[in-house]
Enzyme design. Structure first.
Site, PDB file in Angstrom:
ATOM      1  N   GLY A  50       0.824  -1.191   0.000  1.00 17.90           N
ATOM      2  CA  GLY A  50       0.000   0.000   0.000  1.00 17.90           C
ATOM      3  C   GLY A  50       0.860   1.242   0.000  1.00 17.90           C
ATOM      4  O   GLY A  50       2.040   1.204   0.377  1.00 17.90           O
ATOM      5  N   GLN A  93       3.065  10.194   0.954  1.00 19.57           N
ATOM      6  CA  GLN A  93       4.358   9.529   0.868  1.00 19.57           C
ATOM      7  C   GLN A  93       5.111   9.901  -0.401  1.00 19.57           C
ATOM      8  O   GLN A  93       6.321   9.671  -0.494  1.00 19.57           O
ATOM      9  CB  GLN A  93       4.186   8.007   0.941  1.00 19.57           C
ATOM     10  CG  GLN A  93       3.725   7.510   2.298  1.00 19.57           C
ATOM     11  CD  GLN A  93       3.607   6.005   2.327  1.00 19.57           C
ATOM     12  OE1 GLN A  93       2.557   5.452   2.016  1.00 19.57           O
ATOM     13  NE2 GLN A  93       4.677   5.336   2.701  1.00 19.57           N
ATOM     14  N   CYS A 125       6.835   0.161   6.733  1.00 16.65           N
ATOM     15  CA  CYS A 125       6.375   1.323   5.969  1.00 16.65           C
ATOM     16  C   CYS A 125       7.456   1.757   4.999  1.00 16.65           C
ATOM     17  O   CYS A 125       8.639   1.817   5.366  1.00 16.65           O
ATOM     18  CB  CYS A 125       6.025   2.466   6.925  1.00 16.65           C
ATOM     19  SG  CYS A 125       5.393   3.948   6.103  1.00 16.65           S
ATOM     20  N   LEU A 126       7.047   2.082   3.771  1.00 15.50           N
ATOM     21  CA  LEU A 126       8.016   2.537   2.778  1.00 15.50           C
ATOM     22  C   LEU A 126       8.693   3.825   3.207  1.00 15.50           C
ATOM     23  O   LEU A 126       9.821   4.106   2.798  1.00 15.50           O
ATOM     24  CB  LEU A 126       7.308   2.760   1.431  1.00 15.50           C
ATOM     25  CG  LEU A 126       6.555   1.566   0.829  1.00 15.50           C
ATOM     26  CD1 LEU A 126       5.962   1.961  -0.520  1.00 15.50           C
ATOM     27  CD2 LEU A 126       7.456   0.352   0.696  1.00 15.50           C
ATOM     28  N   HIS A 157      -3.539   1.464   8.043  1.00 15.26           N
ATOM     29  CA  HIS A 157      -2.179   2.001   7.955  1.00 15.26           C
ATOM     30  C   HIS A 157      -2.122   3.157   6.959  1.00 15.26           C
ATOM     31  O   HIS A 157      -1.564   4.224   7.254  1.00 15.26           O
ATOM     32  CB  HIS A 157      -1.232   0.872   7.528  1.00 15.26           C
ATOM     33  CG  HIS A 157       0.191   1.299   7.341  1.00 15.26           C
ATOM     34  ND1 HIS A 157       1.207   0.854   8.161  1.00 15.26           N
ATOM     35  CD2 HIS A 157       0.783   2.108   6.416  1.00 15.26           C
ATOM     36  CE1 HIS A 157       2.356   1.383   7.751  1.00 15.26           C
ATOM     37  NE2 HIS A 157       2.122   2.137   6.692  1.00 15.26           N
ATOM     38  N   GLU A 158      -2.706   2.961   5.766  1.00 13.05           N
ATOM     39  CA  GLU A 158      -2.621   3.976   4.719  1.00 13.05           C
ATOM     40  C   GLU A 158      -3.479   5.195   5.036  1.00 13.05           C
ATOM     41  O   GLU A 158      -3.066   6.334   4.776  1.00 13.05           O
ATOM     42  CB  GLU A 158      -3.022   3.373   3.366  1.00 13.05           C
ATOM     43  CG  GLU A 158      -2.175   2.201   2.908  1.00 13.05           C
ATOM     44  CD  GLU A 158      -0.679   2.505   2.889  1.00 13.05           C
ATOM     45  OE1 GLU A 158      -0.297   3.689   2.749  1.00 13.05           O
ATOM     46  OE2 GLU A 158       0.116   1.560   3.036  1.00 13.05           O
ATOM     47  N   HIS A 174      -1.837   7.690   7.247  1.00 18.88           N
ATOM     48  CA  HIS A 174      -0.915   8.597   6.559  1.00 18.88           C
ATOM     49  C   HIS A 174      -1.610   9.902   6.178  1.00 18.88           C
ATOM     50  O   HIS A 174      -0.993  10.975   6.198  1.00 18.88           O
ATOM     51  CB  HIS A 174      -0.370   7.937   5.290  1.00 18.88           C
ATOM     52  CG  HIS A 174       0.853   7.106   5.492  1.00 18.88           C
ATOM     53  ND1 HIS A 174       2.050   7.624   5.931  1.00 18.88           N
ATOM     54  CD2 HIS A 174       1.068   5.781   5.287  1.00 18.88           C
ATOM     55  CE1 HIS A 174       2.961   6.654   6.003  1.00 18.88           C
ATOM     56  NE2 HIS A 174       2.390   5.521   5.618  1.00 18.88           N
TER      57      HIS A 174
END
Length: 230
Positions: free
Chosen positions: A93, A98, A140-141, A183-184, A187
């Site tokens: 995701g 991000q 996480c990226l 999670h997304e 953000h």
């Protein structure tokens, strides 16, 4: 009299400066730059960089109907999918902040669907948390090389705007896919998983796997972004 004229000139000047980021049509000028200055794979903002960290903490706003119907939105959606699926990322995701855009749009891998496709959800919100609280491992990226144990709801009800019909849609989701959505969507409100984690540690295996990409400069902040006011 001179003081009054000077004040009026100052107001006009400030107003004109405030409009330099605005664009006629969909998206602001700086957003158009972020969307179009990438060749399909976008730079992912990381907490290791102070400038990036500030951007990751900013709340996001909705996309207008005009923006959702624009070619720029289609390009953004495509770029998000290309980025999360890039070998140097390999995530499940990604959220717009991000990649430097403070907009409420995420891409999520639907592990609960046949073929496990990635789908993009503009103007997304979580309307309800369902079921028990479960604790699981997350990464996480934007926080490379780290993992944590995070408490999440087992299920969620989400809403988003269908970019084709511009209608609001809702869906109830359970399991690990519901975890990804939580999670997304976090953000989009400037929240990172480390804010909710019970514990966080370094994932050396993850770092080793991505070392070749790092040496090739695949994670480097692009020069145009360094000069873009971020």
């Amino acid at each position: 009299m001179k003081a009054r004229i000077s004040l009026l000139l100052l107001i006009v000047l400030l107003a004109s400066c405030g409009n330099t980021r605005k664009a006629r049509g969909p998206f602001e000028v700086w957003e158009r730059t972020v969307i179009t200055m990438n060749s399909g794979i976008m730079y992912v903002f990381v907490t290791d960089d102070r400038r990036d960290s500030v951007e990751l903490r900013m709340p996001c706003k909705d996309l207008s109907d005009e923006e959702l119907r624009s070619d720029l939105y289609e390009r953004l959606a495509s770029n998000l999918l290309n980025t999360v699926n890039a070998p140097q990322q390999g995530g499940v995701g990604i959220a717009a902040p991000q990649v430097g855009l403070h907009r409420r749009v995420v891409a999520v891998q639907r592990l609960d669907k046949e073929g496990e496709p990635f789908e993009v959800y503009p103007n997304i919100r979580i309307l309800e948390h369902l079921g028990d609280t479960v604790r699981g491992r997350e990464g996480c990226l934007s926080i490379p090389g780290k993992r944590g144990i995070v408490p999440r709801s087992e299920g969620v009800v989400i809403s988003w705007t269908d970019p084709e019909t511009l209608e609001t849609r809702q869906e109830e989701i359970h399991g690990f896919t519901a975890i990804i959505f939580q999670h997304e969507v976090d953000h989009l409100d400037g929240i990172l998983y480390i804010d909710r984690a019970d514990s966080v540690w370094t994932d050396q295996e993850w770092l080793d796997e991505r070392l070749p990409f790092a040496e090739a400069g695949d994670y480097d902040r692009p020069d145009w972004l360094n000069g873009g006011g971020y």
